[in-house]
Design a protein around this motif. Structure first.
Motif, PDB file in Angstrom:
ATOM      1  N   UNK A  39       0.831  -1.218   0.000  1.00 30.44           N
ATOM      2  CA  UNK A  39       0.000   0.000   0.000  1.00 30.44           C
ATOM      3  C   UNK A  39       0.860   1.261   0.000  1.00 30.44           C
ATOM      4  N   UNK A  40       1.977   1.205   0.719  1.00 30.39           N
ATOM      5  CA  UNK A  40       2.858   2.382   0.785  1.00 30.39           C
ATOM      6  C   UNK A  40       3.474   2.678  -0.581  1.00 30.39           C
ATOM      7  N   UNK A  41       3.868   1.616  -1.301  1.00 31.22           N
ATOM      8  CA  UNK A  41       4.409   1.813  -2.655  1.00 31.22           C
ATOM      9  C   UNK A  41       3.337   2.452  -3.538  1.00 31.22           C
ATOM     10  N   UNK A  42       2.120   1.941  -3.425  1.00 25.51           N
ATOM     11  CA  UNK A  42       1.008   2.428  -4.238  1.00 25.51           C
ATOM     12  C   UNK A  42       0.738   3.917  -3.999  1.00 25.51           C
ATOM     13  N   UNK A  43       0.917   4.360  -2.743  1.00 22.18           N
ATOM     14  CA  UNK A  43       0.494   5.721  -2.388  1.00 22.18           C
ATOM     15  C   UNK A  43       1.597   6.762  -2.294  1.00 22.18           C
ATOM     16  N   UNK A  44       2.857   6.330  -2.175  1.00 24.48           N
ATOM     17  CA  UNK A  44       3.892   7.265  -1.730  1.00 24.48           C
ATOM     18  C   UNK A  44       4.030   8.509  -2.611  1.00 24.48           C
ATOM     19  N   UNK A  45       4.086   8.320  -3.921  1.00 25.85           N
ATOM     20  CA  UNK A  45       4.306   9.499  -4.785  1.00 25.85           C
ATOM     21  C   UNK A  45       3.087  10.422  -4.784  1.00 25.85           C
ATOM     22  N   UNK A  46       1.896   9.823  -4.740  1.00 27.69           N
ATOM     23  CA  UNK A  46       0.681  10.647  -4.694  1.00 27.69           C
ATOM     24  C   UNK A  46       0.663  11.493  -3.417  1.00 27.69           C
ATOM     25  N   UNK A  47       1.039  10.874  -2.291  1.00 24.60           N
ATOM     26  CA  UNK A  47       1.021  11.609  -1.026  1.00 24.60           C
ATOM     27  C   UNK A  47       2.063  12.727  -1.032  1.00 24.60           C
ATOM     28  N   UNK A  48       3.233  12.477  -1.611  1.00 25.54           N
ATOM     29  CA  UNK A  48       4.248  13.534  -1.659  1.00 25.54           C
ATOM     30  C   UNK A  48       3.731  14.717  -2.467  1.00 25.54           C
ATOM     31  N   UNK A  49       3.028  14.414  -3.569  1.00 32.16           N
ATOM     32  CA  UNK A  49       2.459  15.500  -4.374  1.00 32.16           C
ATOM     33  C   UNK A  49       1.360  16.230  -3.607  1.00 32.16           C
ATOM     34  N   UNK A  50       0.526  15.476  -2.876  1.00 34.09           N
ATOM     35  CA  UNK A  50      -0.561  16.113  -2.106  1.00 34.09           C
ATOM     36  C   UNK A  50      -0.005  17.023  -1.013  1.00 34.09           C
ATOM     37  N   UNK A  51       1.119  16.626  -0.424  1.00 27.97           N
ATOM     38  CA  UNK A  51       1.728  17.465   0.617  1.00 27.97           C
ATOM     39  C   UNK A  51       2.178  18.799   0.028  1.00 27.97           C
ATOM     40  N   UNK A  52       2.646  18.795  -1.207  1.00 24.71           N
ATOM     41  CA  UNK A  52       2.980  20.061  -1.875  1.00 24.71           C
ATOM     42  C   UNK A  52       1.739  20.911  -2.087  1.00 24.71           C
ATOM     43  N   UNK A  53       0.628  20.247  -2.471  1.00 24.28           N
ATOM     44  CA  UNK A  53      -0.625  20.989  -2.668  1.00 24.28           C
ATOM     45  C   UNK A  53      -1.064  21.674  -1.378  1.00 24.28           C
ATOM     46  N   UNK A  54      -0.699  21.072  -0.240  1.00 24.18           N
ATOM     47  CA  UNK A  54      -1.066  21.650   1.064  1.00 24.18           C
ATOM     48  C   UNK A  54      -0.051  22.689   1.530  1.00 24.18           C
ATOM     49  N   UNK A  55       0.954  22.964   0.680  1.00 19.87           N
ATOM     50  CA  UNK A  55       2.030  23.906   1.029  1.00 19.87           C
ATOM     51  C   UNK A  55       2.839  23.485   2.249  1.00 19.87           C
ATOM     52  N   UNK A  56       3.013  22.189   2.411  1.00 18.73           N
ATOM     53  CA  UNK A  56       3.873  21.706   3.497  1.00 18.73           C
ATOM     54  C   UNK A  56       5.286  22.239   3.275  1.00 18.73           C
ATOM     55  N   UNK A  57       5.919  22.711   4.339  1.00 22.29           N
ATOM     56  CA  UNK A  57       7.315  23.149   4.189  1.00 22.29           C
ATOM     57  C   UNK A  57       8.279  22.058   4.653  1.00 22.29           C
ATOM     58  N   UNK A  58       7.830  21.279   5.657  1.00 20.96           N
ATOM     59  CA  UNK A  58       8.689  20.211   6.164  1.00 20.96           C
ATOM     60  C   UNK A  58       7.797  19.011   6.477  1.00 20.96           C
ATOM     61  N   UNK A  59       8.271  17.817   6.104  1.00 24.33           N
ATOM     62  CA  UNK A  59       7.476  16.615   6.338  1.00 24.33           C
ATOM     63  C   UNK A  59       8.346  15.545   6.997  1.00 24.33           C
ATOM     64  N   UNK A  60       7.918  15.095   8.175  1.00 18.05           N
ATOM     65  CA  UNK A  60       8.589  13.972   8.835  1.00 18.05           C
ATOM     66  C   UNK A  60       7.887  12.695   8.401  1.00 18.05           C
ATOM     67  N   UNK A  61       8.660  11.752   7.876  1.00 21.77           N
ATOM     68  CA  UNK A  61       8.065  10.526   7.344  1.00 21.77           C
ATOM     69  C   UNK A  61       8.482   9.347   8.197  1.00 21.77           C
ATOM     70  N   UNK A  62       7.496   8.550   8.609  1.00 29.17           N
ATOM     71  CA  UNK A  62       7.835   7.302   9.319  1.00 29.17           C
ATOM     72  C   UNK A  62       8.414   6.339   8.307  1.00 29.17           C
ATOM     73  N   UNK A  63       9.620   5.896   8.580  1.00 26.42           N
ATOM     74  CA  UNK A  63      10.354   5.059   7.641  1.00 26.42           C
ATOM     75  C   UNK A  63       9.768   3.650   7.553  1.00 26.42           C
ATOM     76  N   UNK A  64       9.611   3.132   6.324  1.00 26.04           N
ATOM     77  CA  UNK A  64       9.197   1.727   6.197  1.00 26.04           C
ATOM     78  C   UNK A  64      10.390   0.814   6.480  1.00 26.04           C
ATOM     79  N   UNK A  65      10.122  -0.443   6.803  1.00 29.59           N
ATOM     80  CA  UNK A  65      11.190  -1.451   6.933  1.00 29.59           C
ATOM     81  C   UNK A  65      11.776  -1.684   5.537  1.00 29.59           C
ATOM     82  N   UNK A  66      13.093  -1.585   5.380  1.00 27.98           N
ATOM     83  CA  UNK A  66      13.660  -1.746   4.041  1.00 27.98           C
ATOM     84  C   UNK A  66      13.796  -3.200   3.596  1.00 27.98           C
ATOM     85  N   UNK A  67      12.694  -3.939   3.635  1.00 29.02           N
ATOM     86  CA  UNK A  67      12.700  -5.329   3.145  1.00 29.02           C
ATOM     87  C   UNK A  67      11.520  -5.544   2.204  1.00 29.02           C
ATOM     88  N   UNK A  68      11.648  -6.474   1.272  1.00 27.45           N
ATOM     89  CA  UNK A  68      10.584  -6.758   0.312  1.00 27.45           C
ATOM     90  C   UNK A  68      10.272  -5.514  -0.498  1.00 27.45           C
TER      91      UNK A  68
END
Ligand code: AMP
Ligand code: MG
Length: 335
Positions: A286-315
């Motif tokens: 689900x995170x792969x499916x959504x990640x780029x869309x969410x990054x674009x939406x954060x720009x639409x909201x004029x986010x200046x800084x975004x803290x992202x909870x890191x996924x486990x780097x496996x699979x």
């Protein structure tokens, strides 16, 4: 130039534009691509200029069937045939020695070419109708998050390309897995995607994950894949990856909070998270499916800084992690 928005019943129009040497935004199962005839230098130059892509960053060539790879390469190892049997069509790109049918403009000056057989019916049909090998990098402005819908492509490319085909949301949401061949049983992952290390291990004797997948290159270090060395996937907002439990993440964000500061957290984290946020899925698919869309939406909201909870780097999580550390310019906080 007005960019035409085409639907799935107008693939003949898209194929005609490709034959004429034009550039078309095309849906694939990974992300949207900017497609043009890979064997036509002028058409390929239009891709580079529409994206603002550095000339040494090679394009992947998309074919209708892996059996056509012999037309564009000088050598195909047995292991590549075995991988193709299992993963083509699909989200796997194999780097192979190219022949003269692929111009150096397409391969970014390299003597190799990345070959992929996409499974998306729209992309597949356009390759068939045009009868061309289609070079197609992600259809974003270079450096910006990849597009996973026709409207993302329109947003970046309106006026820069001839047409975009609307094929709905991209299924996977991150680009293909790119591999090269080390020896007869070993491949190297240059870019992780939805064809995971574990999946590749079902066919290969050994799978190496290139060091640059998980970290930045050192100064002067040579990239085994040119795309590794560029700033990538970055929205306007400053992205900071945070590797921690939800508890320490919440505490950290609280100490760094302010106007237009957002967090990007997992589904299920929201209940006890008192700060401005968006979620991006409950698991790595689900995170792969959504990640780029969410990054674009954060720009639409004029986010200046975004803290992202890191996924486990496996699979598939390795692919999401790889995109996010690049979006963050390798700024990772480990708590
Ligand atoms: P994109 O087209 O935006 O999905 O990016 C394609 C990426 O695939 C490039 O940035 C490269 O890192 C990688 N790639 C494509 N062709 C080759 C190649 N011949 N050798 C190594 N890496 C490649
Ligand atoms: Mg790209």
């Amino acid at each position: 130039m007005e960019t035409l928005l085409l639907n799935e019943n107008q693939l003949d129009v898209a194929a005609e534009l490709i034959i004429k040497g034009e550039v078309v935004g095309i849906p694939t199962e990974t992300v949207y691509g900017l497609g043009a005839d890979a064997s036509d230098e002028n058409a390929v130059r239009k891709i580079f200029s529409a994206k603002g892509r550095p000339a040494d960053n090679p394009l992947i060539v998309h074919l209708a069937d892996f059996s056509e790879a012999v037309r564009y390469t000088s050598y195909i190892p047995e292991l590549a045939h075995k991988l193709a049997e299992k993963f083509c069509p699909g989200a796997l790109t194999m780097v192979l020695p190219k022949n003269d049918r692929i111009p150096l403009v397409t391969s970014g000056g390299l003597d190799t070419v990345g070959i992929r057989v996409p499974s998306h019916p729209v992309m597949h049909r356009i390759i068939e109708l045009s009868g061309k090998p289609i070079a197609a990098p992600s259809a974003n402005i270079s450096g910006y998050p990849s597009p996973t819908s026709a409207s993302h492509v329109m947003r970046d490319m309106n006026g820069r390309i001839s047409a975009v085909v609307d094929g709905g949301q991209s299924e996977y949401g991150v680009e293909s897995t790119v591999i090269s061949f080390e020896d007869e049983s070993t491949v190297r992952i240059l870019r992780p995607g939805c064809v995971t290390e574990k999946m590749l291990m079902t066919v290969c004797g050994n799978v190496i994950v290139d060091k640059a997948v998980l970290s930045g290159l050192e100064k002067n270090e040579k990239a085994s894949s040119p795309g590794m060395k560029y700033r990538h996937y970055s929205p306007k907002a400053d992205i900071i990856m945070v590797e921690s439990t939800l508890e320490s993440f919440t505490d950290y964000v609280g100490r760094h909070y302010g106007d237009n500061v957002y967090s990007l957290i997992f589904d299920g984290d929201s209940d006890n998270f008192p700060y401005r946020h968006m979620t991006y899925g409950a698991n790595s698919i689900q995170q792969a499916h959504q990640i780029f869309r969410k990054l674009r939406e954060l720009d639409d909201l004029n986010a200046v800084r975004v803290y992202v909870r890191s996924p486990e780097p496996v699979g598939v999580g390795l692919a999401v992690y790889n995109r996010l550390i690049r979006a963050a310019g390798f700024e990772v906080v480990r708590l």
